[in-house]
Each structure stands twice: as structure tokens, then as C-alpha cells.
Design an enzyme around this catalytic site. Structure first.
Site, mmCIF file in Angstrom:
data_model
loop_
_atom_site.group_PDB
_atom_site.id
_atom_site.type_symbol
_atom_site.label_atom_id
_atom_site.label_comp_id
_atom_site.label_asym_id
_atom_site.label_seq_id
_atom_site.Cartn_x
_atom_site.Cartn_y
_atom_site.Cartn_z
ATOM 1 N N ASN A 277 0.824 -1.203 0.000
ATOM 2 C CA ASN A 277 0.000 0.000 0.000
ATOM 3 C C ASN A 277 0.860 1.255 0.000
ATOM 4 O OD1 ASN A 277 -1.921 1.958 0.282
ATOM 5 N ND2 ASN A 277 -3.010 0.992 1.957
ATOM 6 N N ASP A 278 1.572 1.503 1.077
ATOM 7 C CA ASP A 278 2.345 2.739 1.159
ATOM 8 C C ASP A 278 3.387 2.850 0.050
ATOM 9 O OD1 ASP A 278 0.950 3.513 3.388
ATOM 10 O OD2 ASP A 278 2.345 2.580 4.782
ATOM 11 N N VAL A 279 3.929 1.710 -0.400
ATOM 12 C CA VAL A 279 5.006 1.765 -1.391
ATOM 13 C C VAL A 279 4.498 2.096 -2.792
ATOM 14 C CG1 VAL A 279 6.485 0.196 -0.099
ATOM 15 C CG2 VAL A 279 4.984 -0.715 -1.864
ATOM 16 N N VAL A 280 3.160 2.167 -2.965
ATOM 17 C CA VAL A 280 2.625 2.572 -4.258
ATOM 18 C C VAL A 280 1.834 3.876 -4.123
ATOM 19 C CG1 VAL A 280 2.504 0.240 -5.163
ATOM 20 C CG2 VAL A 280 0.532 1.170 -3.983
ATOM 21 N N ALA B 98 1.298 3.528 7.467
ATOM 22 C CA ALA B 98 1.556 4.937 7.716
ATOM 23 C C ALA B 98 0.253 5.659 8.049
ATOM 24 C CB ALA B 98 2.216 5.572 6.498
#
Lengths: 491, 98
Positions: free
Chosen positions: A419-422, A461
């Protein structure tokens, strides 16, 4: 490395070799420890590529064997049977655990192993303090050498921090303890106070004669156990890759400190190797999150959910729901697919189903690649191991910087458990807690499939993700493993 | 060995570690952690010395038992660490060329 070997050889010929027990010994003993240190260097060197890695691991085993045998041969062993039993118990247990453990549980296994190294360092330090004669660290007056007292104080302190810190990391990773940060009021003041206490007491312990500091050693040890605990409880689940690497580093420094006490080259070389290894991994992880090491250690990330303020707006925004059949149909037509796995894939144990899906697509002539973010999962390289376990060839798996330019040509970006990495907010929204973190440019792909259990959760996050609401995005709301299996059926 | 010789070895080894670890491919970072775990258990040397010394001195008997426990813990790590690394590394395969 040549400098190291040359330097060590020069030292070796210049000074008469002394065993830890203080008697002059066969100089070959020092050479044996040196060889085992060099073999450990080769063990890490082998990991530069998967082809040489297994040979490297063998070098490590040989190095360990040499170190153990040398120690046993050169000391008067009063208790060989007990030692044999101890090795058999520990070794047998370790071996069984290593064979049985699921690959998804690797982070907690590593954290657990770190705690054992820390505890072993504490035990060795305490043993050396209680029986300094056996370790050859007494001066002519029967006092423990000053330099050895510094090493012992620091060694047991680092060992104890490694132990209690790793136990907390283990409990958090294993789910026995909530991954949410636990914030004590005034924790920075408490931590700094305890740390300076440890350093001050170590100095006190080193300067005064041992007879006057009988309790000080134990107080240092107790404070160190407490600080390790305090340091890790405020750190949230998403920062665990950094914590695990950091504890890896500490376990190395603890071994090095004991190596100084024993004057043992194998321990010093290993400690330095492991210490730098963990430090570099922590650095890589911090950089991949665009966070400073200090801010990670200060903890609390992900505790205050900034998503709550715009929660109302979030629910109202339109998003599209896709089905397994849609995904199967679209992906069959595609030429290039990039799959982005994240921690959610590990939780759902979806790696085998995912690989099956990838294989079927490859049979349809689709070009399938896997893209891995440095902080995906709960420890460095976690996703790579899981994909390797599912028989995904490692040359289909790419790192962030190697593949990020390819999203513009990709027909489908398939996001599973990440999630956060995209999240494009990392590139555009200066107010976002993840701003500046390098992320995948998934929004450039023609179609995005986003597997997620529900629309509720918002990553570690705690930030909303613009990708959910994009025109080309289809949300596949289901368990990651079940969704992959459904897609395989539909193909 | 005197302190300065030991310190020189340590500093050199830190530099070696720095360069060697940077050359490790990111795909193998998990095995790297597992194997560093295994090799840092070379601390077993200290535990063996404590366990071997026996009860010559006052604290010797306690030290011996602490050493034996240390040997157990370090052995868990040595066998477990190398075995799990071996298991992981065996899974990394190249694409089969047809």
C-alpha cells in the site's frame, strides 16, 4: 582485505601469542582463529549473488567448526561431556526450528535468534566477571584489567540491550504483542537518562578497584535490560525492518566487545562484520522510507492516524470494484504485467497462489515481472525469500530502481498486499507522513488491480492512497490468497 | 595481544565488513541476516572457555554453569542460523531456459 591479512600477520609475528588463559601457546592457535575469521568474511562475500551464496554458507560453517574445535583443543576441558550435551541440546533445537519454520515467519525467527546472541554475550560477560582468571584478564595484583572492565561493562550492556530489544521485536512480529507503538510520557528523557547512567556507571566501574564496585556491574546489566525494552516498545510495526537490522548490528557489536576481552581475532572480525552488516541494512531501510535513523528510533510512527481527520471525505469518494473474472480477462490480454507484493501477501500466505497465477499468464504469452520495494515486508529481503519459496525465478524479481521506469510500458500493475510503497502522495503531498519516500510509479500503468481485504484499512503509515480512486484502478476486495486462486480458476 | 593490535584488527574488519556487505545483492538480505546471526554466535568461544574452566576460582562454578547455558544458546543460533540460511538459499533458482 589484504591490508587486514598483512596487518594481522605482522602482529602475529611481532608479539608472542598468548592464550586467553594467559599461558604462552602454540602460535597456530591464533592462526586458526584468524582463518575462521577470514572464512566468515567469505561467507558474506558469497551472498553477492545467488550462485555463490551456498558455497559462502559452507565457508561460514567451516569457520565456525574451526573456531569451536580450536577452543576445545587448546583449553583444559574439565567438563567435556556437559559441553557436548549443551551443544546437542541447543543444536538439535535450533536445527528443528530452522527446518520447521514457515518462510513468512522469518522476521520473528531472526529477531528470536538475535535475542539469543545477546543473552549469550551477557552470560559470557558475567562468567568473565565472576571467573576472570579463566579468561586471562587479571593483572599482577589480581584485579581485572581496566581495559577489560570497560569491555565487559560495554559488552554486557550491548548484549542485554540486544536481548530485551529483540524479545520485544519478536513479540511484536509474532503477534503476541500489538504492533502499535506504546508511548510512555517523557520517554526520551527516561531513555537518555538510563543510557547516560549506563555509560557513567561503566566509567565508574572501570576506574575504581573492583572491590569497591561490587554492585555496579549488576546495576549496569539491569539498566541495559530495561533500556532495550524501553527503546523498542514505542516503535511501530512498519518500522520493524529497521529495528530488526539495528538489533542485528547490536548483536555484532556485543560479540566484538567479548572478542576484545578474550583477544580473539575470530570474534572481533565477526563482530565487526555483523555490526557493519546490520548498520548498513538499517541505513538502506531508512533511506527507502526517507526517514532518519533518529526518527525511527524515537518511535511513534503510525500511532496518530492522520487518516481520521479526512475520514468522512474518504468514504464518499468513488472507486471501482473488480472481480476475479475481470482481472483474469484483462491480464490475459496484457503484454506486460508488473506484480508488486507487500506484507499483506505474507500475511495471507498468497505467494504460491500468486506464482501459479504468474505461470498461467506466462503460458498465455504475457511478460510477468515482480517488483520489490526495499521495505516491503517486515525485514530486508522478506518478499524475495517468499517469492523464492514459491519457485519464482530470482531473475524475474526486480528492485525498485531497476523496474520503476517500466511502469509506463506496463499494461497491468498488480498490487498484492502493498500500500504505502505505491502511494503517489509520497511524491506529491508535502504534508503526507510518507512524503519523500521512493515509491513505485504504478499510476503510469494502463490498468491497476489492487488486492485489499476491505476499503477500511489504510496501510501502516495511516495515510489514504490516491491510487484507490483512479480511473484505471479496480479494487479486488478479498483475501489475497483467495483472490489469486479465483483468478487462476478464471484463467 | 595488546589492546592496540586488537583495535587495529577490529577497525580493519569494520572496513572489510562495510565493503563486503554493500556488495550483497538486496534479494539476499534476509539470508544475510540469518547468516550474520549464525556467525555472530562465534561468541560460543567465550562460553566454551567459561564452561571449560571449571571451579578453579571462587566464581568458577557459577561461571561454568553460565558458560554452559551460553553454549546452549549459541548452539541454537549456530545450527539454526546456518540451517535456515541453507534452506533459504536452496530456494533461489534461476529461470529454466527452454
Amino acid at each position: 582485505m589484504r591490508a587486514l591479512l598483512g596487518g594481522a600477520a605482522a602482529l602475529f609475528f611481532a608479539t608472542p601469542a598468548m592464550a586467553a588463559s594467559g599461558e604462552a601457546v602454540n602460535p597456530w592457535v591464533a592462526v586458526a582463529y584468524l582463518i575462521s575469521g577470514v572464512l566468515f568474511i567469505l561467507a558474506l562475500r558469497g551472498l553477492s549473488s545467488p550462485e555463490t551464496s551456498r558455497a559462502g554458507n559452507r565457508y561460514g560453517m567451516i569457520g565456525m567448526l574451526i573456531a569451536v574445535v580450536t577452543t576445545l583443543v587448546t583449553h583444559d576441558i574439565a567438563s567435556l561431556p556437559e559441553i557436548g550435551v549443551a551443544i546437542a541440546i541447543g543444536g538439535g533445537f535450533g536445527f528443528i526450528v530452522a527446518r520447521k519454520i514457515a518462510m513468512t515467519d522469518m522476521p520473528q525467527l531472526v529477531a528470536g535468534f538475535h535475542s539469543l546472541v545477546g543473552m549469550a554475550a551477557v552470560l559470557v560477560g558475567v562468567a568473565a566477571y565472576l571467573n576472570p582468571g579463566a579468561f586471562g584478564i587479571l593483572d599482577s595484583a589480581g584485579e581485572i584489567l581496566v581495559v577489560s572492565r570497560v569491555e565487559l561493562g560495554l559488552g554486557v550492556a550491548i548484549g542485554a540491550i540486544t536481548f530485551s530489544g529483540s524479545v520485544i521485536a519478536f513479540l511484536k512480529l509474532n503477534g503476541n504483542m500489538s504492533g502499535a507503538p506504546i508511548m510512555l510520557p517523557g520517554r526520551h528523557v527516561i531513555n537518555l537518562g538510563v543510557l547516560s547512567g549506563i555509560i557513567g556507571l561503566t566509567a565508574y566501574f572501570a576506574i575504581l578497584p573492583t572491590a569497591e564496585t561490587a554492585m555496579v556491574f549488576w546495576i549496569i546489566l539491569a539498566l541495559a535490560f530495561i533500556i532495550g525494552f524501553l527503546l523498542i516498545i514505542p516503535i511501530g510495526g512498519a518500522d520493524m525492518p529497521v529495528v530488526v537490522s539495528m538489533l542485528n548490528s547490536y548483536s555484532g557489536w556485543a560479540a566484538a566487545a567479548m572478542g576484545f576481552t578474550l583477544g580473539n581475532t575470530a570474534m572481533i572480525i565477526t563482530g565487526a562484520l555483523v555490526g557493519s552488516s546490520g548498520a548498513i541494512l538499517s541505513y538502506i531501510m531508512c533511506k527507502a522510507m526517507n526517514r532518519s535513523f533518529i526518527s525511527v528510533i524515537a518511535g511513534g510512527f503510525g500511532a496518530d492516524s492522520s487518516g481520521s481527520s479526512d475520514g468522512a471525505e474518504k468514504i464518499d469518494r468513488p472507486w471501482k470494484r473488480g472481480s476475479a473474472e475481470d482481472a483474469a480477462y484483462m491480464m490475459k490480454q496484457a503484454e506486460n504485467i508488473i506484480i508488486i507484493p507487500g506484507y499483506g501477501m505474507a500475511v495471507a500466505q498468497a505467494q504460491h497462489a500468486l506464482r501459479e497465477m504468474g505461470d498461467m499468464l506466462k503460458e498465455e504469452g504475457v511478460n510477468v515481472k515482480y517488483a520489490i520495494h526495499p521495505v516491503a515486508g517486515r525485514m530486508p529481503g522478506h518478499m524475495n525469500v517468499l517469492l523464492a519459496e514459491a519457485n519464482v525465478p530470482y531473475d524475474e524479481v526486480f528492485e525498485l530502481e531497476d523496474i520503476n521506469s517500466e511502469f509506463a510500458q506496463a499494461d497491468v500493475a498488480f498490487i498484492i498486499g502493498a500500500n504505502d510503497v505505491v502511494n503517489p502522495a509520497a511524491k506529491t503531498d508535502k504534508g503526507s507522513p510518507i512524503y519523500g519516500m521512493p515509491v513505485f510509479d504504478v499510476e503510469k500503468a494502463k490498468t491497476i488491480f489492487f488486492i485489499k481485504r476491505s476499503m477500511g484499512g489504510v496501510g501502516y503509515a495511516g495515510v489514504d492512497n490516491e491510487v484507490f480512486y483512479m480511473d484505471q484502478t479496480m479494487m479486488l476486495l478479498s483475501d489475497a490468497k483467495k483472490m489469486c486462486e479465483d483468478i487462476v480458476k478464471a484463467l | 595481544m595488546d589492546f592496540i593490535s586488537i583495535l587495529s584488527i577490529f577497525v580493519m574488519a569494520c572496513f572489510v565488513g562495510y565493503y563486503v556487505v554493500w556488495s550483497v545483492t538486496p534479494a539476499l538480505h534476509t539470508p544475510l541476516m540469518a547468516v550474520t546471526n549464525a556467525i555472530s554466535s562465534v561468541i560460543i568461544v567465550g562460553a566454551l572457555i567459561a564452561a571449560a574452566a571449571g571451579s578453579q576460582a571462587d566464581g568458577g562454578q557459577t561461571a561454568k554453569w553460565l558458560g554452559l547455558v551460553g553454549v546452549v544458546l549459541a548452539s541454537v543460533n549456530i545450527f539454526g542460523g546456518f540451517a535456515v540460511t541453507e534452506r533459504m538459499l536452496a530456494m533461489y533458482k534461476k529461470k529454466e531456459r527452454k
